[in-house]
Scaffold this active site. Structure first.
Site, PDB file in Angstrom:
ATOM      1  N   ASP A 245       0.850  -1.190   0.000  1.00 31.40           N
ATOM      2  CA  ASP A 245       0.000   0.000   0.000  1.00 31.40           C
ATOM      3  C   ASP A 245       0.884   1.238   0.000  1.00 31.40           C
ATOM      4  OD1 ASP A 245      -2.445  -1.373   0.062  1.00 31.40           O
ATOM      5  OD2 ASP A 245      -2.395  -1.533   2.242  1.00 31.40           O
TER       6      ASP A 245
ATOM      7  N   ASP B  27      -6.816  -1.433  -4.886  1.00 32.81           N
ATOM      8  CA  ASP B  27      -7.925  -1.166  -3.966  1.00 32.81           C
ATOM      9  C   ASP B  27      -8.860  -0.108  -4.551  1.00 32.81           C
ATOM     10  OD1 ASP B  27      -6.680  -2.905  -2.146  1.00 32.81           O
ATOM     11  OD2 ASP B  27      -5.640  -1.253  -1.140  1.00 32.81           O
TER      12      ASP B  27
END
Length: 173
Positions: free
Chosen positions: A133, A152
């Site tokens: 991330d 995402d």
């Protein structure tokens, strides 16, 4: 366009867009996702934060062994296989429905976004054992949204498009 019985309930489902377009889009999303993750994983140190928009947006490098918002991050490792199987299952179902022309053009777009994002995160889980991330939204130092990545983002946008499509094409109509 009326169906065989003359009903006009048949909508844009199965219109001229070929299945390959949607699968190519999903592959492009996977490639873009993996390129960005590779760049952040090589150019940032774990936990490093670089401010982009003060008080709102940072780039950072974090690892997520769980699912969205680090759900089940401390579950002992089984979650990697569970989320991998779930991603393949959902992607397979979406892909099958694209091939069978059961979706509208908007739903095909949503499915391509979700498949691309899901497979992008699966690749991370299989290669690294966690998802990379790097996007962090926050409100100064008082509130932080959990870090996320392009995969995402595509999954979330795809889910929103699915909801929009469900209002345009209610089940059974």
């Amino acid at each position: 366009m009326p169906d065989v019985a003359g009903n006009s309930a048949v909508t844009e489902r199965g219109t001229g867009q070929g299945s390959l377009v949607w699968f190519a889009l999903a592959v492009a999303i996977v490639v873009l996702d993996q390129l960005t993750k590779t760049w952040f994983n090589t150019e940032f140190r774990f936990g490093e934060v670089r401010e982009v928009i003060p008080g709102f947006f940072n780039f950072t490098l974090l690892y997520n062994p769980g699912a969205a918002f680090s759900f089940l991050a401390d579950a002992g490792g089984w979650q990697k296989y569970f989320f991998t199987a779930l991603a393949f299952g959902v992607s397979g179902w979406l892909g099958w429905n694209i091939i069978k022309k059961r979706f509208s053009a908007l739903m095909n777009l949503a499915a391509a976004f979700i498949m691309g994002g899901a497979i992008g995160n699966v690749i991370d889980r299989m290669i690294h054992g966690h998802v990379i991330d790097f996007i962090q939204l926050h409100y100064y130092q008082s509130w932080y949204y959990p870090a996320f990545n392009l995969a995402d983002s595509f999954i979330c946008v795809g889910a929103v498009l699915m909801v929009i499509d469900s209002f345009r094409h209610p089940a059974g109509q």
